[in-house]
Design a protein around this motif. Structure first.
Motif, PDB file in Angstrom:
ATOM      1  N   PHE A  87       0.904  -1.147   0.156  1.00 12.56           N
ATOM      2  CA  PHE A  87       0.181  -0.062  -0.205  1.00 12.56           C
ATOM      3  C   PHE A  87       0.993   1.304  -0.058  1.00 12.56           C
ATOM      4  O   PHE A  87       1.956   1.293   0.835  1.00 12.56           O
ATOM      5  CB  PHE A  87      -0.756   0.205   1.170  1.00 12.56           C
ATOM      6  CG  PHE A  87      -1.798   1.331   1.397  1.00 12.56           C
ATOM      7  CD1 PHE A  87      -2.833   1.689   0.364  1.00 12.56           C
ATOM      8  CD2 PHE A  87      -1.250   2.378   2.330  1.00 12.56           C
ATOM      9  CE1 PHE A  87      -3.450   2.796   0.774  1.00 12.56           C
ATOM     10  CE2 PHE A  87      -1.936   3.434   2.542  1.00 12.56           C
ATOM     11  CZ  PHE A  87      -3.048   3.659   1.796  1.00 12.56           C
ATOM     12  N   ARG A  88       0.532   2.214  -0.984  1.00  9.19           N
ATOM     13  CA  ARG A  88       1.332   3.604  -1.034  1.00  9.19           C
ATOM     14  C   ARG A  88       0.217   4.443  -1.281  1.00  9.19           C
ATOM     15  O   ARG A  88      -0.372   4.364  -2.312  1.00  9.19           O
ATOM     16  CB  ARG A  88       2.511   3.299  -2.107  1.00  9.19           C
ATOM     17  CG  ARG A  88       3.332   4.771  -1.891  1.00  9.19           C
ATOM     18  CD  ARG A  88       4.286   4.548  -2.932  1.00  9.19           C
ATOM     19  NE  ARG A  88       5.403   5.604  -2.837  1.00  9.19           N
ATOM     20  CZ  ARG A  88       5.465   6.714  -3.385  1.00  9.19           C
ATOM     21  NH1 ARG A  88       4.514   6.903  -4.467  1.00  9.19           N
ATOM     22  NH2 ARG A  88       6.453   7.727  -3.236  1.00  9.19           N
ATOM     23  N   PRO A  89       0.013   5.432  -0.474  1.00 15.73           N
ATOM     24  CA  PRO A  89      -0.948   6.773  -0.713  1.00 15.73           C
ATOM     25  C   PRO A  89      -0.306   7.532  -2.047  1.00 15.73           C
ATOM     26  O   PRO A  89       0.752   7.076  -2.811  1.00 15.73           O
ATOM     27  CB  PRO A  89      -0.959   7.385   0.544  1.00 15.73           C
ATOM     28  CG  PRO A  89       0.202   7.172   0.999  1.00 15.73           C
ATOM     29  CD  PRO A  89       0.729   5.969   0.744  1.00 15.73           C
ATOM     30  N   ILE A 140      -1.720   7.249   5.840  1.00 18.15           N
ATOM     31  CA  ILE A 140      -3.058   6.410   5.296  1.00 18.15           C
ATOM     32  C   ILE A 140      -3.681   7.206   4.278  1.00 18.15           C
ATOM     33  O   ILE A 140      -3.846   6.734   3.212  1.00 18.15           O
ATOM     34  CB  ILE A 140      -4.069   6.004   6.370  1.00 18.15           C
ATOM     35  CG1 ILE A 140      -3.010   4.900   7.179  1.00 18.15           C
ATOM     36  CG2 ILE A 140      -4.971   5.069   5.584  1.00 18.15           C
ATOM     37  CD1 ILE A 140      -3.703   4.530   8.096  1.00 18.15           C
ATOM     38  N   LEU A 144      -9.377   4.720   1.849  1.00 16.34           N
ATOM     39  CA  LEU A 144      -9.188   3.092   2.184  1.00 16.34           C
ATOM     40  C   LEU A 144      -9.927   2.386   1.086  1.00 16.34           C
ATOM     41  O   LEU A 144      -9.886   1.216   1.571  1.00 16.34           O
ATOM     42  CB  LEU A 144      -9.723   3.236   3.687  1.00 16.34           C
ATOM     43  CG  LEU A 144      -9.126   3.897   4.746  1.00 16.34           C
ATOM     44  CD1 LEU A 144      -9.593   3.545   6.170  1.00 16.34           C
ATOM     45  CD2 LEU A 144      -7.584   3.890   4.797  1.00 16.34           C
ATOM     46  N   ARG A 165      -8.162   0.555  -0.833  1.00 22.46           N
ATOM     47  CA  ARG A 165      -7.293  -0.562  -1.135  1.00 22.46           C
ATOM     48  C   ARG A 165      -7.546  -1.873  -0.220  1.00 22.46           C
ATOM     49  O   ARG A 165      -7.153  -2.844  -0.275  1.00 22.46           O
ATOM     50  CB  ARG A 165      -6.115   0.013  -1.041  1.00 22.46           C
ATOM     51  CG  ARG A 165      -5.425   0.796  -2.156  1.00 22.46           C
ATOM     52  CD  ARG A 165      -5.136  -0.300  -3.316  1.00 22.46           C
ATOM     53  NE  ARG A 165      -4.228  -1.080  -3.237  1.00 22.46           N
ATOM     54  CZ  ARG A 165      -2.721  -0.871  -3.262  1.00 22.46           C
ATOM     55  NH1 ARG A 165      -2.354   0.174  -3.546  1.00 22.46           N
ATOM     56  NH2 ARG A 165      -1.794  -1.902  -2.701  1.00 22.46           N
ATOM     57  N   PHE A 166      -8.182  -1.384   0.987  1.00 22.36           N
ATOM     58  CA  PHE A 166      -8.534  -2.162   1.768  1.00 22.36           C
ATOM     59  C   PHE A 166     -10.030  -2.659   2.069  1.00 22.36           C
ATOM     60  O   PHE A 166     -10.735  -1.885   2.244  1.00 22.36           O
ATOM     61  CB  PHE A 166      -8.272  -1.877   3.378  1.00 22.36           C
ATOM     62  CG  PHE A 166      -6.976  -1.249   3.561  1.00 22.36           C
ATOM     63  CD1 PHE A 166      -5.795  -2.005   3.809  1.00 22.36           C
ATOM     64  CD2 PHE A 166      -6.644   0.299   3.365  1.00 22.36           C
ATOM     65  CE1 PHE A 166      -4.365  -1.651   3.753  1.00 22.36           C
ATOM     66  CE2 PHE A 166      -5.432   0.613   3.552  1.00 22.36           C
ATOM     67  CZ  PHE A 166      -4.168  -0.343   3.799  1.00 22.36           C
ATOM     68  N   HIS A 176      -8.643  -6.386   6.593  1.00 24.88           N
ATOM     69  CA  HIS A 176      -7.607  -6.365   6.014  1.00 24.88           C
ATOM     70  C   HIS A 176      -6.747  -4.902   6.240  1.00 24.88           C
ATOM     71  O   HIS A 176      -5.420  -4.876   6.405  1.00 24.88           O
ATOM     72  CB  HIS A 176      -8.121  -5.946   4.517  1.00 24.88           C
ATOM     73  CG  HIS A 176      -8.431  -7.287   3.799  1.00 24.88           C
ATOM     74  ND1 HIS A 176      -9.780  -7.846   3.922  1.00 24.88           N
ATOM     75  CD2 HIS A 176      -8.063  -8.134   2.851  1.00 24.88           C
ATOM     76  CE1 HIS A 176     -10.170  -8.888   3.284  1.00 24.88           C
ATOM     77  NE2 HIS A 176      -8.746  -8.973   2.778  1.00 24.88           N
ATOM     78  N   TRP A 208      -3.018  -5.018   7.842  1.00 27.94           N
ATOM     79  CA  TRP A 208      -1.934  -4.098   7.201  1.00 27.94           C
ATOM     80  C   TRP A 208      -1.323  -3.295   8.520  1.00 27.94           C
ATOM     81  O   TRP A 208       0.013  -3.018   8.572  1.00 27.94           O
ATOM     82  CB  TRP A 208      -2.599  -3.268   6.198  1.00 27.94           C
ATOM     83  CG  TRP A 208      -1.340  -2.198   5.559  1.00 27.94           C
ATOM     84  CD1 TRP A 208      -0.592  -2.429   4.643  1.00 27.94           C
ATOM     85  CD2 TRP A 208      -1.233  -1.034   6.080  1.00 27.94           C
ATOM     86  NE1 TRP A 208       0.188  -1.515   4.608  1.00 27.94           N
ATOM     87  CE2 TRP A 208      -0.191  -0.333   5.282  1.00 27.94           C
ATOM     88  CE3 TRP A 208      -1.891  -0.113   6.893  1.00 27.94           C
ATOM     89  CZ2 TRP A 208       0.156   0.807   5.418  1.00 27.94           C
ATOM     90  CZ3 TRP A 208      -1.727   1.236   7.045  1.00 27.94           C
ATOM     91  CH2 TRP A 208      -0.565   1.771   6.208  1.00 27.94           C
TER      92      TRP A 208
END
Length: 444
Positions: free
Chosen positions: A125-127, A311, A315, A317-318, A323, A327
């Motif tokens: 994960f990368r914002p 973050i 959100l 991606r989750f 999840h 993470w």
């Protein structure tokens, strides 16, 4: 035998992909051998070569790139490829570990490409870029504050070497009394009674006690160390102020999310910001995140700032709370072998947002709220580390729910927790009574 069994092979999930083995001076790139004669090429770390790498991948029709997270060397190729429109996956090194004992840069990039083509890799994960800018400013501010704590340790050491026990009569060297006295000492004042007159009226120790603690040997080398530590402390204070201004500018540059009109929670006191600056930062965080996360008990403005930087407000991606908590490294470990749960801690996760939530969970011990009552109840039945992790897990679930649903936090209060615990205890007693063939009868 009727015939030989057909050998099953992995299906190609991502045909238009490439694998990059990142290094400090050069990067090795592997693509499908059927696309070109030379399927493995080496590019240097210079910017022009990174642009040439992107041009080569574009000419081959590559759309996805997987690279291993190696120190900070992955940042430059990641940003170049991401700006050129590639879908870049930053992969954990544990997922790309070679099966065989052989290892070289060529084999590593080919192995990454092979795993990626069969869909065996998942990106970290990368914002977004704007949130990454905010994250860099927040992390820089945290490092400056940590460096300030080192300066305070140096001041304590210099005072101890001079046998000046100022730290025994004041609770914090960053306070008004301590800073006034330290600046007077550096300016040349040596009279203990004169220095004691600088005490703040709210200090518990009287003037005579403060004067007794300020008798020292005043050696030149220790005074020199104290002067430099104080000058470094002041310099870092200026840098922290510059970081705060950069953080506010980065927040104002982020998109504003629609949020319902809400009354902001009273921000906690800060050692580096005024009340007006705290309120302005809290308002900026509300506009970016869409909800007031500081309304959650034990979550101060600084904690919310860390969450916003690490973050961000999105959100998506989750897929679920599970999840998200996994993470963060706050979910219970699922290490099972032979149908039995394995003892010992799970995989260690170094997550700055999780560290901030753990610190907030430890502060919940004195909170007069539903979360504080729940944390104190956990402390009675489990050790401190597990209770802090469980409360941080609870905070993470609240944050996920607020950011995904856009709903404000509603405080239930200690009374609601006590009622819930009373019902839980009553049900447990009823179960035990049924097992013993008894009935619970309420008292008259």
């Amino acid at each position: 035998m009727a015939g030989k069994r057909q050998k099953r092979r992995l299906e190609v999930v991502h045909p238009d992909c490439a694998g990059i083995d990142v290094g400090g001076h050069e990067h090795w790139v592997a693509v499908d051998p059927g696309r070109c004669e030379v399927s493995v090429r080496c590019f240097s770390g210079f910017t022009d070569d990174l642009q040439a790498l992107a041009d080569w991948l574009e000419s081959l029709g590559i759309t996805q790139v997987a690279m291993e997270a190696t120190g900070v060397y992955w940042i430059a190729p990641f940003e170049v490829l991401d700006a050129r429109g590639f879908e870049v996956l930053l992969v954990n090194s544990r997922a790309t570990r070679q099966v065989s004992g052989r290892k070289s840069d060529v084999l590593d990039c080919q192995w990454i490409w092979q795993l990626m083509s069969h869909g065996l890799l998942s990106g970290a994960f990368r914002p977004g870029d704007a949130v990454c800018t905010l994250r860099a400013f927040v992390r820089q501010r945290s490092r400056r504050i940590q460096a300030q704590s080192w300066c305070l340790n140096h001041m304590h050491k210099a005072l101890a070497q001079m046998n000046v026990h100022l730290g025994h009569v004041v609770s914090d060297l960053k306070g008004k009394t301590a800073m006034r006295i330290l600046r007077a000492i550096v300016a040349g004042e040596r009279d203990p009674w004169q220095l004691a007159t600088l005490r703040d009226r709210r200090l518990r120790a009287d003037e005579a006690t403060v004067a007794r603690s300020l008798h020292g040997n005043w050696r030149v080398e220790h005074l020199f160390a104290l002067e430099q530590a104080l000058a470094h402390f002041d310099f870092l204070e200026q840098q922290i102020g510059a970081c705060d201004r950069a953080i506010l500018s980065a927040l104002e540059a982020l998109p504003v999310r629609a949020c319902a009109p809400t009354e902001l929670a009273t921000p906690s006191r800060s050692a580096h910001r005024s009340a007006a600056e705290q309120r302005r930062l809290q308002q900026a965080l509300l506009q970016v995140m869409g909800v007031d996360l500081s309304a959650i008990p034990s979550l101060g403005v600084d904690t919310v700032l860390v969450i916003a930087g690490e973050i961000g407000p999105d959100l998506s991606r989750f897929p679920s709370q599970a999840h998200f908590c996994s993470w963060l490294g706050l979910a219970p470990p699922t290490r099972i072998s032979g149908g039995k749960a394995l003892s010992g801690p799970g995989t260690k996760v170094n997550n700055i947002a999780a560290q901030a939530l753990r610190q907030a969970a430890s502060n919940a011990r004195s909170s007069r709220s539903f979360i504080g009552a729940a944390h104190r109840a956990r402390l009675t039945r489990m050790d401190t580390a597990k209770a802090i992790k469980a409360t941080a897990h609870q905070l993470a679930r609240l944050i996920y729910a607020m950011l995904t649903r856009g709903q404000p936090y509603v405080e239930k209060g200690i009374e609601a927790f006590e009622a819930t615990r009373h019902d839980r205890q009553l049900r447990a007693l009823q179960r035990k009574a049924r097992k013993l063939g008894l009935d619970l009868v309420p008292a008259a």
